[in-house]
Scaffold this motif. Structure first.
Motif, PDB file in Angstrom:
ATOM      1  N   UNK A  91      16.575  32.705  -0.788  1.00  0.00           N
ATOM      2  CA  UNK A  91      17.103  31.933  -1.919  1.00  0.00           C
ATOM      3  C   UNK A  91      16.076  30.902  -2.378  1.00  0.00           C
ATOM      4  N   UNK A  92      15.442  30.209  -1.438  1.00  0.00           N
ATOM      5  CA  UNK A  92      14.458  29.188  -1.820  1.00  0.00           C
ATOM      6  C   UNK A  92      13.266  29.813  -2.530  1.00  0.00           C
ATOM      7  N   UNK A  93      12.791  30.953  -2.046  1.00  0.00           N
ATOM      8  CA  UNK A  93      11.627  31.588  -2.666  1.00  0.00           C
ATOM      9  C   UNK A  93      11.929  32.048  -4.087  1.00  0.00           C
ATOM     10  N   UNK A  94      13.131  32.554  -4.330  1.00  0.00           N
ATOM     11  CA  UNK A  94      13.487  32.971  -5.682  1.00  0.00           C
ATOM     12  C   UNK A  94      13.591  31.745  -6.587  1.00  0.00           C
ATOM     13  N   UNK A  95      14.202  30.682  -6.102  1.00  0.00           N
ATOM     14  CA  UNK A  95      14.311  29.459  -6.898  1.00  0.00           C
ATOM     15  C   UNK A  95      12.946  28.851  -7.204  1.00  0.00           C
ATOM     16  N   UNK A  96      12.004  28.979  -6.264  1.00  0.00           N
ATOM     17  CA  UNK A  96      10.689  28.353  -6.419  1.00  0.00           C
ATOM     18  C   UNK A  96       9.769  29.125  -7.364  1.00  0.00           C
TER      19      UNK A  96
END
Length: 362
Positions: A45-50
């Motif tokens: 989730x963090x990588x997609x948001x970033x």
């Protein structure tokens, strides 16, 4: 246009890793929310948001997202509207739609377990490319998987003076070869975070902190005084301009008519205001769909910038002298700006609704 020239040979891999990790141990970021209770789901989730978004912006969105969807099963079971609502303001909404689809794939096709055994298996999920898959595997499992996001491209192009736009296949191949060369078989999670931190905190786009860099003496761009040259920009192309009219139709209760966008394309799946190419089309639509409506006036035109074009938006306000039909056609709803629902809204639509909420004209 730049001519691609052979960059200097890579540094010794062991020398690079030791210096980079020594810098990371002293200055690296280790307290980001997704670095705590680390799991493939949270890292994913963090990588997609970033993607295309800075860490400072992502932190709040990530924390709210985790509170509502603490695991992949919760996300897979959610309605797309709620996922898009929690994404509102982050932009690039295809990321949210792909995130939702990928969660459903993980639950229904992989038994709720992320296929982190290989980059190929992970990148088969919607919205996950080679670099994102590598970042998830390295940070969630500490296994070796090279990455090449925007930060890493900037570090490598400057360090080696790699000319040409990184989107060109031959330049990208060169950068992947460098990433492969430097990525170790130990401390893979820390190395991956260190590479991203280097680009985000030292080797920044503007005003890089070269004097603090562990590779100041090795960097080709710094030696030439050409830090701002790298990475080279995409060949410039004038963004086309499109125009649209957005209808703000308010009923007797002050509610605004919204339509859900098609699942793909511009603002896919989000709720927005009815849009028209010209005033004549708008008035004809009102006559057919909401007879008894009255156009009240036009608000100031403004521009919303996308990656590939600019959209000039002209808001037009109209009033329906009765309560809107709550049993309207599928894909439409009456929305109260003073009591917002948990639905996904395009950024300019959200701004217009907030303006209506405070308007004395309601």
């Amino acid at each position: 246009m730049s001519t691609l020239v052979e960059a200097p040979q890579p540094l010794d891999a062991e020398y690079f890793r030791i210096r980079l990790l020594a810098w990371f141990d002293q200055y690296g970021r280790t307290h980001l929310p997704w670095q705590q209770d680390r799991s493939p789901y949270r890292v994913w989730v963090s990588e997609i948001m970033l993607q295309q978004t800075q860490v400072a912006t992502v932190i709040g969105y990530f924390e709210r997202f985790m509170q509502r969807f603490p695991d992949v099963e919760a996300l897979a079971a959610a309605e797309q509207d709620e996922v898009l609502h929690l994404w509102t303001g982050l932009g690039y909404y295809a990321r949210a739609r792909n995130l939702h689809r990928a969660a459903q794939c993980v639950v229904h096709e992989h038994g709720g377990r992320f296929p982190v055994e290989s980059v190929e298996a992970l990148s088969a999920l919607p919205g996950i490319g080679r670099s994102t898959a590598g970042a998830i595997i390295a940070q969630a499992t500490d296994e070796r998987a090279p990455i090449l996001d925007g930060n890493v491209k900037r570090v490598l192009t400057r360090l080696h003076g790699v000319t040409g736009w990184p989107g060109r296949p031959e330049v990208e191949r060169r950068l992947w070869a460098l990433a492969e060369h430097y990525t170790p078989h130990w401390r893979c999670a820390d190395f991956t975070q260190a590479m991203m931190d280097m680009g985000a905190t030292l080797c920044t786009r503007r005003r890089p902190s070269c004097l603090l860099c562990p590779f100041e003496a090795d960097c080709v761009a710094h030696a030439r005084g050409e830090e701002q040259r790298f990475p080279e920009s995409r060949p410039k192309k004038e963004k086309p301009v499109r125009q649209t009219i957005m209808l703000m139709l308010c009923d007797a209760d002050g509610r605004v008519l919204l339509e859900q966008r098609p699942s793909s394309g511009l603002w896919g799946g989000l709720w927005g205001l009815p849009q028209f190419d010209d005033q004549k089309a708008l008035e004809a639509w009102l006559l057919d769909e909401e007879p008894g409506s009255e156009v009240e006036g036009q608000w100031q035109c403004f521009t919303h910038v996308f990656t590939h074009f600019r959209l000039e938006i002209t808001p037009v306000r109209a009033h329906l002298h009765r309560r809107g039909d709550d049993g309207a056609l599928a894909g439409r709803r009456w929305y109260d700006p003073d009591q917002p629902d948990s639905i996904g809204l395009a950024a300019p639509v959200k701004a217009l609704l907030e303006s209506l909420s405070s308007s004395t004209l309601l």
